[in-house]
Design an enzyme around this catalytic site. Sequence first.
Site, PDB file in Angstrom:
ATOM      1  N   CYS A 394      -0.429  -2.102   0.491  1.00 47.99           N
ATOM      2  CA  CYS A 394       0.653  -1.932   1.463  1.00 47.99           C
ATOM      3  C   CYS A 394       0.144  -2.093   2.907  1.00 47.99           C
ATOM      4  O   CYS A 394      -0.023  -3.213   3.351  1.00 47.99           O
ATOM      5  CB  CYS A 394       1.373  -0.601   1.235  1.00 47.99           C
ATOM      6  SG  CYS A 394       3.058  -0.658   1.861  1.00 47.99           S
ATOM      7  N   HIS A 525       3.002  -0.930  -3.910  1.00 50.54           N
ATOM      8  CA  HIS A 525       1.974   0.054  -4.283  1.00 50.54           C
ATOM      9  C   HIS A 525       1.678  -0.030  -5.782  1.00 50.54           C
ATOM     10  O   HIS A 525       2.276   0.692  -6.578  1.00 50.54           O
ATOM     11  CB  HIS A 525       2.458   1.467  -3.947  1.00 50.54           C
ATOM     12  CG  HIS A 525       2.507   1.747  -2.484  1.00 50.54           C
ATOM     13  ND1 HIS A 525       1.391   2.139  -1.773  1.00 50.54           N
ATOM     14  CD2 HIS A 525       3.521   1.681  -1.591  1.00 50.54           C
ATOM     15  CE1 HIS A 525       1.726   2.312  -0.502  1.00 50.54           C
ATOM     16  NE2 HIS A 525       3.005   2.036  -0.358  1.00 50.54           N
ATOM     17  N   GLU A 527      -0.671   1.114  -7.372  1.00 50.41           N
ATOM     18  CA  GLU A 527      -1.256   2.357  -7.906  1.00 50.41           C
ATOM     19  C   GLU A 527      -0.207   3.263  -8.549  1.00 50.41           C
ATOM     20  O   GLU A 527      -0.540   4.140  -9.347  1.00 50.41           O
ATOM     21  CB  GLU A 527      -2.004   3.117  -6.807  1.00 50.41           C
ATOM     22  CG  GLU A 527      -1.143   3.778  -5.723  1.00 50.41           C
ATOM     23  CD  GLU A 527      -0.821   2.849  -4.538  1.00 50.41           C
ATOM     24  OE1 GLU A 527      -0.915   1.609  -4.695  1.00 50.41           O
ATOM     25  OE2 GLU A 527      -0.469   3.385  -3.468  1.00 50.41           O
TER      26      GLU A 527
HETATM   27  N1  GLN Z   1       3.317   1.516   7.695  1.00 47.04           N
HETATM   28  C1  GLN Z   1       3.611   0.363   6.919  1.00 47.04           C
HETATM   29  C2  GLN Z   1       5.097   0.118   6.785  1.00 47.04           C
HETATM   30  O1  GLN Z   1       5.887   1.000   6.971  1.00 47.04           O
HETATM   31  C3  GLN Z   1       2.947   0.446   5.556  1.00 47.04           C
HETATM   32  C4  GLN Z   1       3.477   1.563   4.711  1.00 47.04           C
HETATM   33  C5  GLN Z   1       2.586   1.913   3.561  1.00 47.04           C
HETATM   34  O2  GLN Z   1       1.393   1.627   3.552  1.00 47.04           O
HETATM   35  N2  GLN Z   1       3.134   2.576   2.577  1.00 47.04           N
HETATM   36  O3  GLN Z   1       5.512  -0.974   6.484  1.00 47.04           O
END
Ligand code: GLN
Length: 549
Positions: A394, A525, A527
């Site tokens: 992410c 994600h 994970e």
């Molecule tokens: N801060 C980033 C976003 O909002 C990534 C979010 C994250 O890593 N879950 O897009």
Amino acid sequence: MANKREPKYIFVVGGVISGVGKGITTSSIGKILQDRGLTVTAIKIDPYINVDAGTMNPTEHGEVFVLDDGDETDQDMGNYERFLNIDLTRINYMTTGRVYESVIHRERSMEYGGKCVEVVPHVPMEVIDRIKKAQSLAKADVVIVEVGGTVGEYQSVLFLEAIRMMKIETPNDVFTVMVSYLPVPSKIGEMKTKPTQYAVRTLNASGVQPDVIIARSDMPLDEKRKEKISFFCNVPRGRVISAPDVSSVYDVPTNFEKEGVSNLLCELLGLKCGNPVNEKITAWKRFTSAVHHPSGEVRIAIVGKYFDTGDYILSDAYLSVIESIKYSAYAQKRKPVLTWMSAVDFETGKKKLAELKKYDGVIVPGGFGARGVEGKIKVIEYVRKNKIPFFGLCYGMQLATIEYARNVLGLKGANTREVDPKSKYPVIDIMESQKENINSHRYGATMRLGAYPAVLKEGTIASTAYGSKTISERHRHRYEVNPVFIPELEKAGLVFSGRSPDGVLMEIAELPKKVHPFFLGTQFHPELKGRPLTPHPLFTAFVKACIKK
Ligand code: GLN
């Protein structure tokens, strides 16, 4: 199969102190009942006012676990999904805030027919309603409901009241398991049962009697302690279960079975359980044996930032990342050795980039905000240039894209608008639909959340790893790769190997294998979908690349 008339409900409550494994106990009880052929679902109740876990600080609260339907929940939901190998939905998760929200909403729509709506019974009734809905949705023989916190807390009272009310209605279908802690004070050197006795009395004061006591301690319970707990807590001796510390949480189901817990529960619940299902037991045994008999190590550094209140809580914020690495590593017969590195330390110079050479691979996990971003970008640049396997999750993928834009494309000052709203090159930008949320401070449950499909590009690391053309993965972010920069980034060699089906959103970015052994980041994600018996294909591909190095 269960010879069932009515579904059964097991409430798991905490005595003495929390944080001694109630979530793992809930998951493990579920697992051993599943192994007896029962259909099991699990519910987590968090007694706080927050409507969900999405707005909570991960350093304090631990990871936010996102479900397929986008609900932002507590990390225990991840434990349930992993142990039980099932997908849960938002009905399986509730908080005081969420329950009150529905009661108030119902009242405003006249659903109580003009009655005076009271904290008792209407709030516990709403809790019971949700529990029954979850049962019916999962067609579960057994629903296990974990009540967060401990029995003595003021905020747990309404949930204990729900147990009491359900028990009066169907006494033969509702049971309570207390997970209690037995300290061994170092000066005394003896295991003490008194705190557990008090906890049971506190629970009794709410009108609930535990049926089973799971006694958590450093060491196994002796007969004398079992006798004492049985006598003073009013629980038959055979229902006091010794649950000593273990080196791996995945041993807990097996340890429970050594104490005969699934037999005990089947009998208590009045369910005719089948014999343990062989394939299930064998698969789990194979997995736990891999946990204990690795034939080597794989050293992975995790460069994050949600562990700055001391080393003790760091693992919680990245729990699913750690577990997913483990599953893939164990499947390769390796013991994962994880090192935590604070991204900020690479900015201040406290940590040297060259240290990264010691590791077989580096993960940059998810995150929010500006702190540590420059450190992470430096790390990504280093591992890209030095061909150290890199996996970005992410934010990790977004920062890898920024690093590429800055250092390969030469777009000086490229950034995400999250960090630099005035950047000349906002390669990561906020989606149009998200702007309104931010401007009007609507932060709760408004990110791009939950499962979305993606289409993979053939011949890439991603498509080889998944072995399929379309995938579905869970999301939690507001920002995306800015479409304006995609042609340039691609021309410079970055491959977007996964996209949304309409081609607009970039889901996976990677470098070709001939350029770098493993450099891959996901907007989602992965994970959140790694499971003990089915490790996540991208984690496995990453771990394999690490081993090769
Ligand atoms: N801060 C980033 C976003 O909002 C990534 C979010 C994250 O890593 N879950 O897009």
